[in-house]
Design a protein around this motif. Structure first.
Motif, PDB file in Angstrom:
ATOM      1  N   CYS A  61       0.849  -1.194  -0.219  1.00  0.00           N
ATOM      2  CA  CYS A  61      -0.042  -0.110   0.057  1.00  0.00           C
ATOM      3  C   CYS A  61       0.921   1.396   0.078  1.00  0.00           C
ATOM      4  O   CYS A  61       0.492   2.102   0.612  1.00  0.00           O
ATOM      5  N   THR A  89      -0.819   3.469  -4.980  1.00  0.00           N
ATOM      6  CA  THR A  89      -2.329   3.488  -5.397  1.00  0.00           C
ATOM      7  C   THR A  89      -2.586   3.437  -7.047  1.00  0.00           C
ATOM      8  O   THR A  89      -2.037   3.759  -7.674  1.00  0.00           O
ATOM      9  N   ARG A 121      -1.332  -1.090   9.270  1.00  0.00           N
ATOM     10  CA  ARG A 121      -1.699  -0.409   8.481  1.00  0.00           C
ATOM     11  C   ARG A 121      -1.915  -1.052   7.044  1.00  0.00           C
ATOM     12  O   ARG A 121      -3.143  -0.951   6.291  1.00  0.00           O
ATOM     13  N   THR A 122      -1.001  -1.880   6.673  1.00  0.00           N
ATOM     14  CA  THR A 122      -1.413  -2.706   5.213  1.00  0.00           C
ATOM     15  C   THR A 122      -2.630  -3.297   5.388  1.00  0.00           C
ATOM     16  O   THR A 122      -3.430  -3.535   4.262  1.00  0.00           O
ATOM     17  N   LEU A 170      -5.849  -1.287   5.082  1.00  0.00           N
ATOM     18  CA  LEU A 170      -6.303  -0.924   3.867  1.00  0.00           C
ATOM     19  C   LEU A 170      -6.683  -2.100   3.109  1.00  0.00           C
ATOM     20  O   LEU A 170      -7.571  -1.811   2.333  1.00  0.00           O
ATOM     21  N   TRP A 171      -6.224  -3.150   3.135  1.00  0.00           N
ATOM     22  CA  TRP A 171      -6.506  -4.286   2.161  1.00  0.00           C
ATOM     23  C   TRP A 171      -7.923  -4.703   2.773  1.00  0.00           C
ATOM     24  O   TRP A 171      -8.877  -4.887   1.761  1.00  0.00           O
ATOM     25  N   VAL A 175     -10.449  -2.900   4.248  1.00  0.00           N
ATOM     26  CA  VAL A 175     -11.175  -2.010   3.785  1.00  0.00           C
ATOM     27  C   VAL A 175     -11.356  -2.294   2.174  1.00  0.00           C
ATOM     28  O   VAL A 175     -12.391  -2.173   1.843  1.00  0.00           O
ATOM     29  N   PHE A 176     -10.531  -2.320   1.334  1.00  0.00           N
ATOM     30  CA  PHE A 176     -10.655  -2.477  -0.129  1.00  0.00           C
ATOM     31  C   PHE A 176     -11.383  -3.718  -0.287  1.00  0.00           C
ATOM     32  O   PHE A 176     -12.482  -3.694  -1.143  1.00  0.00           O
TER      33      PHE A 176
END
Length: 214
Positions: free
Chosen positions: A76, A79, A125-126, A129-130, A132-133
């Motif tokens: 991440c 983008t 954090r990574t 984000l994944w 959420v994606f």
């Protein structure tokens, strides 16, 4: 261009939320047309990002840096939209630089503590984000292609996220227009000033007596 960008972005977001609340059937004609244009811009930016992503992937294969390309994406630090029309040549550097920043610490002990915690925080954090994606992608596919199995609140949430896309594109368009206007003004006034300087220099030279006149 900051104030116009904020105003257009806020106006676009309000129109989008209005559409979420009353659906397309409840919007007046002008708001419906505005919403469709915002949706078109959103789709165009996403399409350019996908095309740019695969183009950069081909370049990475050609340069032999595929592992670095996908490592940046998986961590991440890159983008998808950074490969599209809304970017410059250094599309992946800003996120990587921000993720690698070291902020001021109270002392050596504080800095050492953060150094030990940083790998764990980067991993969290990574993963966040994944997650959420994946959840967003699942919600979009379910609400768009299986509407009978999708709860109403899920469709509303997906539409709400789309309105942020509208607002961001409106901000970018106004900011880009402002930068373009600044460039045109600088060029226009620069040409005028250059012409004035040339005219002034010619006028001054005309009043200087030549050796023959002297």
């Amino acid at each position: 261009a900051l104030v116009p960008a904020m105003m257009l972005s806020a106006f676009t977001f309000v129109v989008g939320i209005w559409g979420c609340a009353v659906s397309d059937a409840g919007l007046p004609t002008w708001a419906l047309i505005y919403s469709h244009f915002a949706d078109i811009f959103c789709h165009a930016v996403i399409a350019s990002a996908i095309v740019g992503f695969f183009f950069d992937l081909v370049l990475a294969v050609k340069a032999g840096s595929v592992s670095t390309f996908f490592a940046q994406l998986l961590k991440c630090l890159d983008t998808i939209e950074a490969h599209g029309v809304m970017t410059n040549q250094e599309h992946g550097n800003e996120l990587a630089e921000f993720a690698g920043q070291r902020f001021p610490h109270a002392g050596p002990h504080h800095e050492a503590l953060h150094s030990r915690q940083r790998p764990c925080m980067d991993l969290m954090r990574t993963l966040f984000l994944w997650v959420v994606f994946c959840v967003t992608l699942w919600a979009y596919v379910l609400s768009s292609y299986f509407p009978k199995s999708s709860p109403k609140c899920l469709s509303v949430a997906v539409d709400f996220l789309g309105r942020f896309c509208w607002a961001g594109i409106a901000w970018w368009l106004m900011a880009a227009a402002g930068r373009g206007g600044d460039v045109l003004r600088q060029k226009f006034w620069g040409d005028i000033l250059q012409q004035e300087c040339q005219d002034t220099s010619c006028a001054q030279l005309a009043h200087i007596p030549t050796l023959q006149q002297a």
